[in-house]
Design a protein around this motif. Structure first.
Motif, mmCIF file in Angstrom:
data_model
loop_
_atom_site.group_PDB
_atom_site.id
_atom_site.type_symbol
_atom_site.label_atom_id
_atom_site.label_comp_id
_atom_site.label_asym_id
_atom_site.label_seq_id
_atom_site.Cartn_x
_atom_site.Cartn_y
_atom_site.Cartn_z
ATOM 1 N N THR A 4 6.898 -23.141 1.551
ATOM 2 C CA THR A 4 8.304 -23.521 1.630
ATOM 3 C C THR A 4 8.982 -22.964 0.407
ATOM 4 O O THR A 4 8.371 -22.315 -0.431
ATOM 5 C CB THR A 4 8.443 -25.053 1.645
ATOM 6 N N ALA A 5 10.279 -23.248 0.280
ATOM 7 C CA ALA A 5 11.011 -22.774 -0.885
ATOM 8 C C ALA A 5 10.387 -23.329 -2.154
ATOM 9 O O ALA A 5 10.330 -22.674 -3.183
ATOM 10 C CB ALA A 5 12.475 -23.194 -0.771
ATOM 11 N N PRO A 8 5.682 -21.552 -2.445
ATOM 12 C CA PRO A 8 5.624 -20.213 -1.857
ATOM 13 C C PRO A 8 4.398 -20.020 -0.962
ATOM 14 O O PRO A 8 3.355 -20.643 -1.181
ATOM 15 C CB PRO A 8 5.551 -19.298 -3.089
ATOM 16 N N ARG A 31 10.618 -13.842 -5.173
ATOM 17 C CA ARG A 31 12.030 -14.008 -4.807
ATOM 18 C C ARG A 31 12.222 -14.178 -3.304
ATOM 19 O O ARG A 31 13.245 -14.691 -2.855
ATOM 20 C CB ARG A 31 12.872 -12.834 -5.317
ATOM 21 N N GLY A 33 9.885 -15.837 -1.486
ATOM 22 C CA GLY A 33 9.154 -17.032 -1.084
ATOM 23 C C GLY A 33 7.665 -16.837 -0.894
ATOM 24 O O GLY A 33 7.028 -17.606 -0.160
ATOM 25 N N GLN A 119 8.058 -10.038 6.561
ATOM 26 C CA GLN A 119 8.162 -11.349 5.910
ATOM 27 C C GLN A 119 8.143 -12.475 6.930
ATOM 28 O O GLN A 119 7.487 -13.501 6.729
ATOM 29 C CB GLN A 119 9.437 -11.399 5.058
ATOM 30 N N ARG A 123 5.127 -15.305 7.239
ATOM 31 C CA ARG A 123 5.493 -16.719 7.147
ATOM 32 C C ARG A 123 5.110 -17.474 8.426
ATOM 33 O O ARG A 123 4.593 -18.596 8.371
ATOM 34 C CB ARG A 123 6.995 -16.849 6.873
#
Length: 225
Positions: A4-5, A8, A31, A33, A119, A123
């Motif tokens: 998550t923010a 990472p 930057r 995540g 990305q 994720r």
């Protein structure tokens, strides 16, 4: 553990080319995540590195000297609580990519895709979803079926409840458990229960098999996300 923010996504890179790893480091930096917890130049040390570094996802090349990505994926997925694997390759080799799915990879992506797609794919897989590159999905799934046990009869779809069918369709679309929960306004525990029922009713061994079943039975179709 999902990234998550505040936390990472922890990534283990496995690729024999330093130039490729350097490029991935640039795209998967803090930057955006992500954090790179380790790098390997072949698959021989994947199991040990994953146990020591606790990555959320392994980004794995397939063609490497020594232990290739398909073999390394199979070894990793044989370990309890092993992290999911996203195969990243320059080769549009349907048999190799299908072999990676059979070995337990959560998805595949061709190198050279836009940074945003890479990305999102990393994720999504880290969060328990699957990701099949739409550029080759249809061909790879055809090859996957040819080398895999016969598909579960489509009539078994009727054994699923409407909610289980919805969950299966969303698995086929590549959504993670968290995303499925948000889409259907359910708790993640409830989603996991539905997934367990789907896998048991259809005799599916993993998420890749669920994706193939969803495509085969028209619950989702290959194409851009």
């Amino acid at each position: 553990m999902s990234g998550t923010a505040a936390s990472p996504v922890r990534v283990l890179l496995v690729d024999d080319q330093e130039l490729i790893r350097a490029g991935l480091r640039g795209l998967l930096r803090a930057r955006f995540g992500f954090t790179i917890v380790g790098e390997l130049s072949d698959g021989s040390g994947v199991v040990e590195s994953a146990a020591r570094l606790h990555p959320d996802v392994v980004v794995m090349d397939v063609r490497m000297p020594g232990v290739d990505g398909v073999t390394a994926t199979a070894r990793l997925r044989a370990v309890d609580d092993g992290p999911p694997v996203l195969v990243l390759t320059t080769f549009e080799d349907d048999e190799v990519l299908a072999g990676a799915l059979r070995a337990g990879a959560a998805g595949f992506l061709l190198k050279g895709v836009p940074a945003e797609d890479l990305q999102r794919a990393v994720r999504t897989v880290a969060e328990g979803g699957s990701w099949l590159d739409p550029a080759v999905t249809g061909r790879v799934l055809t090859t996957y079926r040819q080398g895999t046990a016969p598909a579960v009869p489509g009539a078994l779809v009727a054994t699923l409840t409407p909610r289980e069918r919805e969950v299966l369709a969303l698995i086929g679309a590549g959504l993670s458990n968290t995303e499925i929960a948000e889409r259907l306004t359910l708790g993640e525990g409830t989603v996991k229960t539905h997934i367990g029922h789907v896998f048991a009713k259809l005799a599916l061994r993993d998420r890749a098999a669920a994706v193939v079943f969803a495509f085969d039975n028209g619950l989702v179709r290959p194409g851009p996300r």
